[in-house]
Write a protein that holds these residues in place. Structure first.
Motif, PDB file in Angstrom:
ATOM      1  N   GLU A 238      21.455   4.932  -6.585  1.00  0.00           N
ATOM      2  CA  GLU A 238      20.531   5.611  -5.670  1.00  0.00           C
ATOM      3  C   GLU A 238      19.142   5.753  -6.287  1.00  0.00           C
ATOM      4  O   GLU A 238      18.129   5.553  -5.609  1.00  0.00           O
ATOM      5  N   LEU A 239      19.124   6.096  -7.560  1.00  0.00           N
ATOM      6  CA  LEU A 239      17.818   6.197  -8.236  1.00  0.00           C
ATOM      7  C   LEU A 239      17.108   4.847  -8.287  1.00  0.00           C
ATOM      8  O   LEU A 239      15.889   4.753  -8.102  1.00  0.00           O
ATOM      9  N   ASN A 240      17.858   3.788  -8.541  1.00  0.00           N
ATOM     10  CA  ASN A 240      17.264   2.452  -8.595  1.00  0.00           C
ATOM     11  C   ASN A 240      16.690   2.048  -7.239  1.00  0.00           C
ATOM     12  O   ASN A 240      15.564   1.508  -7.149  1.00  0.00           O
ATOM     13  N   LEU A 241      17.437   2.321  -6.159  1.00  0.00           N
ATOM     14  CA  LEU A 241      16.938   2.004  -4.824  1.00  0.00           C
ATOM     15  C   LEU A 241      15.693   2.836  -4.489  1.00  0.00           C
ATOM     16  O   LEU A 241      14.708   2.319  -3.922  1.00  0.00           O
ATOM     17  N   PHE A 242      15.726   4.106  -4.858  1.00  0.00           N
ATOM     18  CA  PHE A 242      14.572   4.969  -4.618  1.00  0.00           C
ATOM     19  C   PHE A 242      13.354   4.487  -5.414  1.00  0.00           C
ATOM     20  O   PHE A 242      12.233   4.474  -4.928  1.00  0.00           O
ATOM     21  N   ARG A 243      13.638   4.079  -6.658  1.00  0.00           N
ATOM     22  CA  ARG A 243      12.566   3.565  -7.503  1.00  0.00           C
ATOM     23  C   ARG A 243      11.939   2.304  -6.889  1.00  0.00           C
ATOM     24  O   ARG A 243      10.710   2.140  -6.862  1.00  0.00           O
ATOM     25  N   GLN A 244      12.767   1.390  -6.403  1.00  0.00           N
ATOM     26  CA  GLN A 244      12.262   0.172  -5.764  1.00  0.00           C
ATOM     27  C   GLN A 244      11.468   0.494  -4.506  1.00  0.00           C
ATOM     28  O   GLN A 244      10.440  -0.144  -4.226  1.00  0.00           O
ATOM     29  N   HIS A 245      11.955   1.475  -3.753  1.00  0.00           N
ATOM     30  CA  HIS A 245      11.247   1.874  -2.533  1.00  0.00           C
ATOM     31  C   HIS A 245       9.845   2.398  -2.857  1.00  0.00           C
ATOM     32  O   HIS A 245       8.861   2.016  -2.195  1.00  0.00           O
ATOM     33  N   VAL A 246       9.747   3.234  -3.872  1.00  0.00           N
ATOM     34  CA  VAL A 246       8.443   3.777  -4.254  1.00  0.00           C
ATOM     35  C   VAL A 246       7.527   2.662  -4.769  1.00  0.00           C
ATOM     36  O   VAL A 246       6.330   2.632  -4.470  1.00  0.00           O
ATOM     37  N   ALA A 247       8.093   1.716  -5.552  1.00  0.00           N
ATOM     38  CA  ALA A 247       7.284   0.587  -6.042  1.00  0.00           C
ATOM     39  C   ALA A 247       6.781  -0.256  -4.882  1.00  0.00           C
ATOM     40  O   ALA A 247       5.619  -0.705  -4.878  1.00  0.00           O
ATOM     41  N   THR A 248       7.635  -0.458  -3.867  1.00  0.00           N
ATOM     42  CA  THR A 248       7.206  -1.217  -2.682  1.00  0.00           C
ATOM     43  C   THR A 248       6.087  -0.487  -1.950  1.00  0.00           C
ATOM     44  O   THR A 248       5.116  -1.111  -1.501  1.00  0.00           O
ATOM     45  N   LEU A 249       6.236   0.820  -1.819  1.00  0.00           N
ATOM     46  CA  LEU A 249       5.188   1.604  -1.166  1.00  0.00           C
ATOM     47  C   LEU A 249       3.874   1.521  -1.942  1.00  0.00           C
ATOM     48  O   LEU A 249       2.791   1.409  -1.343  1.00  0.00           O
ATOM     49  N   ARG A 250       3.977   1.546  -3.268  1.00  0.00           N
ATOM     50  CA  ARG A 250       2.776   1.487  -4.084  1.00  0.00           C
ATOM     51  C   ARG A 250       2.088   0.115  -3.922  1.00  0.00           C
ATOM     52  O   ARG A 250       0.863   0.032  -3.801  1.00  0.00           O
ATOM     53  N   GLU A 251       2.893  -0.965  -3.925  1.00  0.00           N
ATOM     54  CA  GLU A 251       2.319  -2.298  -3.707  1.00  0.00           C
ATOM     55  C   GLU A 251       1.698  -2.410  -2.322  1.00  0.00           C
ATOM     56  O   GLU A 251       0.623  -3.004  -2.151  1.00  0.00           O
ATOM     57  N   THR A 252       2.396  -1.836  -1.336  1.00  0.00           N
ATOM     58  CA  THR A 252       1.846  -1.868   0.024  1.00  0.00           C
ATOM     59  C   THR A 252       0.529  -1.117   0.093  1.00  0.00           C
ATOM     60  O   THR A 252      -0.431  -1.571   0.740  1.00  0.00           O
ATOM     61  N   LYS A 253       0.482   0.007  -0.591  1.00  0.00           N
ATOM     62  CA  LYS A 253      -0.754   0.785  -0.594  1.00  0.00           C
ATOM     63  C   LYS A 253      -1.894   0.007  -1.249  1.00  0.00           C
ATOM     64  O   LYS A 253      -3.013  -0.053  -0.720  1.00  0.00           O
ATOM     65  N   GLU A 254      -1.606  -0.637  -2.415  1.00  0.00           N
ATOM     66  CA  GLU A 254      -2.638  -1.404  -3.100  1.00  0.00           C
ATOM     67  C   GLU A 254      -3.109  -2.575  -2.230  1.00  0.00           C
ATOM     68  O   GLU A 254      -4.309  -2.844  -2.128  1.00  0.00           O
ATOM     69  N   SER A 255      -2.158  -3.255  -1.621  1.00  0.00           N
ATOM     70  CA  SER A 255      -2.507  -4.394  -0.774  1.00  0.00           C
ATOM     71  C   SER A 255      -3.359  -3.957   0.423  1.00  0.00           C
ATOM     72  O   SER A 255      -4.387  -4.576   0.731  1.00  0.00           O
ATOM     73  N   ARG A 256      -2.913  -2.888   1.084  1.00  0.00           N
ATOM     74  CA  ARG A 256      -3.676  -2.422   2.251  1.00  0.00           C
ATOM     75  C   ARG A 256      -5.030  -1.861   1.852  1.00  0.00           C
ATOM     76  O   ARG A 256      -6.013  -2.029   2.582  1.00  0.00           O
ATOM     77  N   HIS A 257      -5.077  -1.235   0.673  1.00  0.00           N
ATOM     78  CA  HIS A 257      -6.364  -0.691   0.229  1.00  0.00           C
ATOM     79  C   HIS A 257      -7.348  -1.822  -0.078  1.00  0.00           C
ATOM     80  O   HIS A 257      -8.526  -1.761   0.308  1.00  0.00           O
ATOM     81  N   GLU A 258      -6.855  -2.872  -0.766  1.00  0.00           N
ATOM     82  CA  GLU A 258      -7.729  -4.030  -1.017  1.00  0.00           C
ATOM     83  C   GLU A 258      -8.156  -4.680   0.289  1.00  0.00           C
ATOM     84  O   GLU A 258      -9.320  -5.064   0.455  1.00  0.00           O
ATOM     85  N   GLN A 259      -7.218  -4.791   1.209  1.00  0.00           N
ATOM     86  CA  GLN A 259      -7.545  -5.367   2.516  1.00  0.00           C
ATOM     87  C   GLN A 259      -8.569  -4.505   3.247  1.00  0.00           C
ATOM     88  O   GLN A 259      -9.520  -5.023   3.850  1.00  0.00           O
ATOM     89  N   PHE A 260      -8.374  -3.203   3.168  1.00  0.00           N
ATOM     90  CA  PHE A 260      -9.317  -2.288   3.821  1.00  0.00           C
ATOM     91  C   PHE A 260     -10.708  -2.387   3.210  1.00  0.00           C
ATOM     92  O   PHE A 260     -11.711  -2.457   3.925  1.00  0.00           O
ATOM     93  N   VAL A 261     -10.781  -2.413   1.867  1.00  0.00           N
ATOM     94  CA  VAL A 261     -12.084  -2.506   1.196  1.00  0.00           C
ATOM     95  C   VAL A 261     -12.777  -3.821   1.549  1.00  0.00           C
ATOM     96  O   VAL A 261     -13.981  -3.851   1.845  1.00  0.00           O
ATOM     97  N   SER A 262     -12.004  -4.916   1.534  1.00  0.00           N
ATOM     98  CA  SER A 262     -12.592  -6.222   1.863  1.00  0.00           C
ATOM     99  C   SER A 262     -13.101  -6.248   3.304  1.00  0.00           C
ATOM    100  O   SER A 262     -14.221  -6.700   3.578  1.00  0.00           O
ATOM    101  N   ILE A 263     -12.259  -5.779   4.232  1.00  0.00           N
ATOM    102  CA  ILE A 263     -12.672  -5.785   5.642  1.00  0.00           C
ATOM    103  C   ILE A 263     -13.865  -4.862   5.857  1.00  0.00           C
ATOM    104  O   ILE A 263     -14.787  -5.175   6.628  1.00  0.00           O
ATOM    105  N   LYS A 264     -13.859  -3.735   5.167  1.00  0.00           N
ATOM    106  CA  LYS A 264     -14.962  -2.785   5.309  1.00  0.00           C
ATOM    107  C   LYS A 264     -16.279  -3.412   4.875  1.00  0.00           C
ATOM    108  O   LYS A 264     -17.308  -3.289   5.561  1.00  0.00           O
ATOM    109  N   LYS A 265     -16.263  -4.118   3.728  1.00  0.00           N
ATOM    110  CA  LYS A 265     -17.487  -4.774   3.259  1.00  0.00           C
ATOM    111  C   LYS A 265     -17.967  -5.813   4.270  1.00  0.00           C
ATOM    112  O   LYS A 265     -19.175  -5.898   4.572  1.00  0.00           O
ATOM    113  N   GLN A 266     -17.023  -6.616   4.790  1.00  0.00           N
ATOM    114  CA  GLN A 266     -17.405  -7.636   5.772  1.00  0.00           C
ATOM    115  C   GLN A 266     -17.954  -6.995   7.042  1.00  0.00           C
ATOM    116  O   GLN A 266     -18.910  -7.510   7.641  1.00  0.00           O
ATOM    117  N   ILE A 267     -17.336  -5.894   7.467  1.00  0.00           N
ATOM    118  CA  ILE A 267     -17.820  -5.214   8.679  1.00  0.00           C
ATOM    119  C   ILE A 267     -19.230  -4.688   8.469  1.00  0.00           C
ATOM    120  O   ILE A 267     -20.107  -4.826   9.336  1.00  0.00           O
TER     121      ILE A 267
END
Length: 606
Positions: free
Chosen positions: A152-181
């Motif tokens: 359970e801890l391993n699955l929870f750990r993977q879930h949090v890592a996925t959320l963190r990667e998603t956050k980084e990806s969306r944040h980079e995407q947001f910053v890039s789109i914001k600059k272009q806008i």
């Protein structure tokens, strides 16, 4: 025997020795028996008390150990259930002390694991809560009251890592789109008017919700702005293309173009308006100089005709090209034709470039063929001949490959277009075959000309003698001094005609063969000295100058042979008659050669 048993026996021996020693002391002192008995009782009592206390302490220790074992077993069972690990297996035939120690160690270990898991669970829950708030997602479902398992801890750990990667990806995407806008808004001079646009431009990046819906809305907004920007850029680029084309057609000098250079970049509204004003001005100027513009378009038309390999008939099909009535309608016809040709060339650019490449390779091949037949190429230094041969060999391999590649591409194009691909009014492969055939005929013609030239040269040498060649210097041979006439034997040369009288009959200068001088005595003739069996140095020099002898054993004109007497019965009339016959034969051969050339050129043109 154990060491403890040995020590016990030693203790008994020590006790006995001590009692014996006490009795001896008591004997020496003279203590009566009763007092001895009392004192012995005291010793016994002290020893018994000491042993009783020791036994009591050890019994207490045993009880504590047993209680600890019982407590540890209970707690260990609970921890194993909570942590979902295998129960602890007690070792058989072990002591109480060792068992208690093992159980206590295992309990401490499981307590530590439980604590670490609870701490990690709390930390993961905090991170999950923070990330889900930023990403606008539900929190991870986990029971916080129970101890989580490793899985359970391993699955929870993977879930949090996925959320963190998603956050980084969306944040980079947001910053890039914001600059272009922001760039698009600045380029379009657009002011944010909706709350969403203001949130993007004005608020802090960390406060923006990185949900999928917001990211999709961002992309949609950027797409709308880019479409507007692309339209403006395309419009501005079209206006710039019109300006450049009108500049070239009107032949506007560079001095007048420089002030407009500032608006030749960018696509803002003010730039677009300035470009439109410049186009309107040039269009008005174009109508005022319509003849010059049409002539410029015709030059460009001719260039496209060359690039598209148009034949003479295809060029003549555009009748307005030859019109002298310079009207606005004629200008529109030329504009439409140049647009059509430009589009036609761009669509089939790869084919035309391939044909052009073949043309260049073919010209280079012909140049190498011409150099290969040039005898002077062997005098080149610096490795040029080797380089040419390598390039020629490479070209002989690549040229057929290029033809096959073009043939396949042209066949595919003809199937798609349902029409023939023409080069200079004929199919490309027919054009290539014709070029190879013309090259073969040229080589055959050059070969025939060389054979005819060699034949004429041979006939001329047989009649007049070969041209003199400067003999190479050899050891022991002294060259004759110029202007010095040799003294010949008067008996053998008495009837010879001087060279000055024979020279006009041959139309050139008579050359003497380089013969050795006669001996000073003159008693022995030249024939005798030359025909003797001895090899004299003068005879050797005669044999060394064989390059001045005539073909088929005949002598050079004006020469002298040591083995054959000089012939003096050759008259001027006989020489002239022979020359006239040769001239008639030569004129016949020239007329036949000219007739064959005319026939060859007629066949090629047909």
């Amino acid at each position: 025997m154990r060491r403890s048993e040995v020590l016990a026996e030693e203790s008994i021996v020590c006790l006995q020795k001590a009692l014996i020693h006490l009795r001896e002391i008591w004997e020496l002192i003279g203590i009566p028996e009763e007092q001895r008995l009392q004192r012995t009782e005291v010793v016994k009592k002290h020893i018994k008390d000491l042993l009783d206390r020791m036994i009591a302490e050890e019994e207490s220790l045993r009880e504590r150990l047993l209680k600890s074992i019982s407590f540890c077993q209970k707690e260990l069972s609970t921890l194993c259930n909570e942590l979902q690990v295998k129960p602890f297996q007690e070792e058989k035939e072990t002591t109480v002390l060792q068992l208690e120690k093992d159980l206590r160690t295992q309990v401490e270990l499981l307590r530590k694991q439980k604590k670490e898991r609870k701490q990690e669970l709390n930390l993961l829950q905090e991170q999950d809560q923070e990330l889900c708030e930023i990403l606008c997602m539900p929190t991870y479902d986990v029971d916080s009251t129970s101890v989580p398992t490793l899985e359970e801890l391993n699955l929870f750990r993977q879930h949090v890592a996925t959320l963190r990667e998603t956050k980084e990806s969306r944040h980079e995407q947001f910053v890039s789109i914001k600059k272009q806008i922001i760039l698009c808004m600045e380029e379009l001079e657009h002011t944010p008017d909706t709350s969403f646009e203001k949130d993007i431009v004005c608020e802090d990046e960390s406060a923006f919700c990185l949900s999928l819906e917001n990211i999709a809305t961002l992309q949609k907004l950027l797409q709308q702005l880019e479409i507007k920007k692309s339209k403006n850029e395309a419009e501005c680029e079209g206006l710039r293309a019109q300006i450049r084309e009108l500049w070239d057609r009107l032949q506007i000098p560079e001095e007048e173009r420089e002030p407009v250079a500032a608006i030749m970049t960018g696509s803002k509204a003010k730039v677009r308006n300035a470009l439109q004003l410049e186009v309107d001005r040039l269009e008005e100027l174009k109508m005022q100089n319509i003849k010059q513009v049409i002539e410029t378009i015709r030059v460009e038309l001719a260039q496209f005709w060359d690039q598209c390999f148009y034949s003479k008939e295809q060029r003549q099909a555009f009748a307005p090209y030859y019109s002298e009535d310079y009207t606005e309608n004629l200008l529109h016809l030329h504009d439409a034709e140049i647009i059509r040709l430009r589009n036609y060339y761009e669509v089939h650019k790869e084919l035309f470039e391939g044909v052009q490449k073949w043309e260049e390779s073919w010209k280079l091949f012909l140049e190498f063929e011409r150099k290969a037949s040039d005898p002077s190429r062997f005098t080149n230094r610096g490795g040029n001949l080797l380089k040419e041969e390598k390039e020629r060999a490479k070209l002989q391999k690549t040229l057929p490959k290029l033809e096959e590649e073009l043939k396949a591409r042209i066949e595919k194009w003809e199937q798609e277009q349902s029409m023939a691909f023409m080069v200079n009014g004929q199919k490309f492969m027919e054009y290539v075959t014709e070029q190879w055939e013309l090259h073969r005929l040229e080589k055959e013609k050059a070969k025939q000309e060389r054979q005819l030239k060699n034949k004429r040269q041979t006939e001329a040498e047989m009649l007049y003698g070969s041209a003199p060649r400067t003999p190479s210097k050899r050891p022991g041979l002294t060259p004759n001094k110029p202007g010095k006439v040799r003294k010949m034997n008067t008996t053998t040369m008495s009837s010879a005609t001087p060279n000055s009288s024979i020279r006009p009959a041959f139309g050139g200068t008579m050359y003497r063969s380089p013969v050795s001088r006669l001996p000073p005595s003159g008693s022995k003739s030249v024939i005798t000295s030359m025909c003797s069996g001895k090899k004299t140095p003068r005879a050797a020099r005669l044999r060394a100058n064989k390059e001045n002898m005539e073909l088929n054993g005949s002598m050079l004109s004006g020469g002298y042979s040591g083995s054959t007497p000089l012939q003096h019965n050759c008259s001027i009339k006989s020489i002239a008659s022979t020359y006239s016959e040769f001239s008639r034969e030569l004129s016949k051969a020239s007329r036949a050669d000219a007739t064959s050339r005319i026939l060859n050129s007629t066949n090629i043109q047909s």
